[in-house]
Design a protein around this motif. Structure first.
Motif, PDB file in Angstrom:
ATOM      1  N   LEU A   1       0.836  -1.329  -0.256  1.00 12.80           N
ATOM      2  CA  LEU A   1       0.025  -0.189   0.008  1.00 12.80           C
ATOM      3  C   LEU A   1       0.848   1.294   0.032  1.00 12.80           C
ATOM      4  O   LEU A   1       0.560   2.126  -0.704  1.00 12.80           O
ATOM      5  N   ASN A   2       1.845   1.145   0.818  1.00  4.81           N
ATOM      6  CA  ASN A   2       2.834   2.349   0.991  1.00  4.81           C
ATOM      7  C   ASN A   2       3.501   2.492  -0.395  1.00  4.81           C
ATOM      8  O   ASN A   2       3.702   3.840  -0.943  1.00  4.81           O
ATOM      9  N   GLY A   3       3.783   1.556  -0.994  1.00  2.00           N
ATOM     10  CA  GLY A   3       4.423   1.655  -2.510  1.00  2.00           C
ATOM     11  C   GLY A   3       3.372   2.265  -3.534  1.00  2.00           C
ATOM     12  O   GLY A   3       3.841   3.200  -4.447  1.00  2.00           O
ATOM     13  N   ARG A   4       2.223   1.835  -3.254  1.00  2.00           N
ATOM     14  CA  ARG A   4       1.218   2.716  -4.284  1.00  2.00           C
ATOM     15  C   ARG A   4       0.677   3.906  -3.869  1.00  2.00           C
ATOM     16  O   ARG A   4       0.708   4.955  -4.953  1.00  2.00           O
ATOM     17  N   LEU A   5       0.934   4.213  -2.727  1.00  4.94           N
ATOM     18  CA  LEU A   5       0.913   5.663  -2.311  1.00  4.94           C
ATOM     19  C   LEU A   5       1.952   6.546  -2.870  1.00  4.94           C
ATOM     20  O   LEU A   5       1.757   7.658  -3.289  1.00  4.94           O
ATOM     21  N   ARG A   6       3.057   6.120  -2.554  1.00  5.17           N
ATOM     22  CA  ARG A   6       4.300   6.747  -3.220  1.00  5.17           C
ATOM     23  C   ARG A   6       4.109   6.844  -4.539  1.00  5.17           C
ATOM     24  O   ARG A   6       4.692   8.032  -5.250  1.00  5.17           O
ATOM     25  N   ASP A   7       3.910   5.811  -5.193  1.00  2.00           N
ATOM     26  CA  ASP A   7       3.762   6.127  -6.857  1.00  2.00           C
ATOM     27  C   ASP A   7       2.668   6.877  -7.409  1.00  2.00           C
ATOM     28  O   ASP A   7       2.888   7.869  -8.228  1.00  2.00           O
ATOM     29  N   GLY A   8       1.566   7.163  -6.370  1.00  2.00           N
ATOM     30  CA  GLY A   8       0.404   8.099  -6.761  1.00  2.00           C
ATOM     31  C   GLY A   8       0.934   9.309  -6.428  1.00  2.00           C
ATOM     32  O   GLY A   8       0.656  10.712  -7.394  1.00  2.00           O
ATOM     33  N   GLU A   9       1.796   9.780  -5.481  1.00  2.00           N
ATOM     34  CA  GLU A   9       2.326  11.022  -5.089  1.00  2.00           C
ATOM     35  C   GLU A   9       3.292  11.319  -6.290  1.00  2.00           C
ATOM     36  O   GLU A   9       3.346  12.556  -6.665  1.00  2.00           O
ATOM     37  N   ASN A  10       4.271  10.446  -6.577  1.00  2.00           N
ATOM     38  CA  ASN A  10       5.059  10.776  -7.877  1.00  2.00           C
ATOM     39  C   ASN A  10       4.436  11.122  -9.091  1.00  2.00           C
ATOM     40  O   ASN A  10       4.926  12.135  -9.650  1.00  2.00           O
ATOM     41  N   GLU A  11       3.316  10.756  -9.446  1.00  2.00           N
ATOM     42  CA  GLU A  11       2.813  10.919 -10.637  1.00  2.00           C
ATOM     43  C   GLU A  11       2.107  12.184 -10.662  1.00  2.00           C
ATOM     44  O   GLU A  11       1.694  12.945 -11.585  1.00  2.00           O
ATOM     45  N   SER A  12       1.548  12.406  -9.264  1.00  2.00           N
ATOM     46  CA  SER A  12       1.038  13.812  -9.299  1.00  2.00           C
ATOM     47  C   SER A  12       2.000  14.931  -9.205  1.00  2.00           C
ATOM     48  O   SER A  12       1.759  16.188  -9.414  1.00  2.00           O
TER      49      SER A  12
END
Length: 287
Positions: free
Chosen positions: A276-287
């Motif tokens: 989950l933390n990996g997905r959250l980080r990926d989402g922050e990087n995309e934004s």
């Protein structure tokens, strides 16, 4: 019984040493209480803004509210004997003074837990006029109750402080820092687990007992629970009925030396949290 909000108030009190296990516990609570509205009250004295933000990322992802309450008062001022104990040990007992008066009830949870089933029955528990609810870790017999009654001079069972339901309105009236500090000064040499001993010594008669097998399952004692229940409380029963697993003692499940009955379950939730933390980080990087 007081009118309860639909939103479940969870209370945690800790320093940075237990921050990562706390996140696993919170993930397990979210995973096994889908759709529940939760408000996490994070009470601390020393977490950094970044550490609080790391918890907030999770609660935001869960759709929970988070209130971080930093305690600045020095409860140990002028009481030298108490300085050897972590400040955070006071916070659960003094939560009535720390949290807003609009908060009427909380479920306190230690960070070394997993929540594997529905918490709402604990939230809506009728305290029957008691200030607190807690479980007793008895063993096969009630021997430890007698030992602790002799040690502390108490008349009630010895309650574990890792899971508590707290009626905060009563706590605001009945729990006083002066009582806690005076008791520690007077009985300091007899205290083994200071926060738990104080809970029992001062407030034992005001605690409603709840089932340890359901609400505060000591993961070290699987064979004891199985024996006491005449083999009824085996692993399938635990997974279907137990709500809170408590990783009492050492080694903790995140330590490499841990290889207990429930270590793998904790590690699985830890892995899910990492994903989950990996997905959250990926989402922050995309934004």
């Amino acid at each position: 019984m007081e009118a309860l909000s639909d939103e479940i108030n969870l209370l945690v009190t800790l320093n940075s040493g237990y921050l990562e296990p706390l996140k696993v516990m919170l993930y397990s609570a979210h995973a096994n209480n889908p759709g529940e509205r939760m408000h996490l009250w994070l009470v601390h004295a020393s977490l950094t803004p970044d550490e609080v933000a790391s918890v907030r990322r999770l609660t935001t992802a869960f759709g929970w509210e988070l209130s971080a309450e930093r305690v600045t008062a020095d409860f140990t001022a002028g009481v030298p004997l108490i300085k050897r104990y972590p400040r955070e040990m006071y916070f659960r007992l003094l939560s009535g003074q720390i949290l807003p008066k609009s908060v009427k009830r909380v479920i306190y949870l230690d960070p070394d837990l997993l929540v594997i089933n529905n918490l709402r029955p604990l939230w809506t528990l009728d305290l029957a006029g008691h200030m607190l609810a807690a479980a007793v870790h008895r063993g096969v017999t009630n021997l430890m109750d007698s030992v602790n009654q002799l040690r502390l001079g108490t008349t009630t069972s010895y309650f574990n402080s890792g899971v508590l339901v707290i009626d905060l309105d009563q706590a605001r009236t009945k729990i006083k820092l002066s009582d806690i500090t005076q008791t520690i000064e007077k009985y300091e040499s007899e205290l083994i687990l200071p926060d738990q001993d104080i809970l029992n010594f001062l407030y034992g008669p005001d605690i409603l007992e709840i089932s340890e097998e359901i609400w505060n399952y000591d993961t070290r004692k699987y064979l004891m629970y199985q024996t006491r229940s005449l083999n009824q409380h085996e692993i399938h029963w635990v997974m279907a009925n137990t709500v809170i697993l408590h990783y009492c003692g050492t080694p903790k499940p995140w330590d490499p030396a841990s290889d207990g009955k429930f270590t793998g379950l904790f590690l699985n939730y830890q892995q899910q949290l990492q994903r989950l933390n990996g997905r959250l980080r990926d989402g922050e990087n995309e934004s």
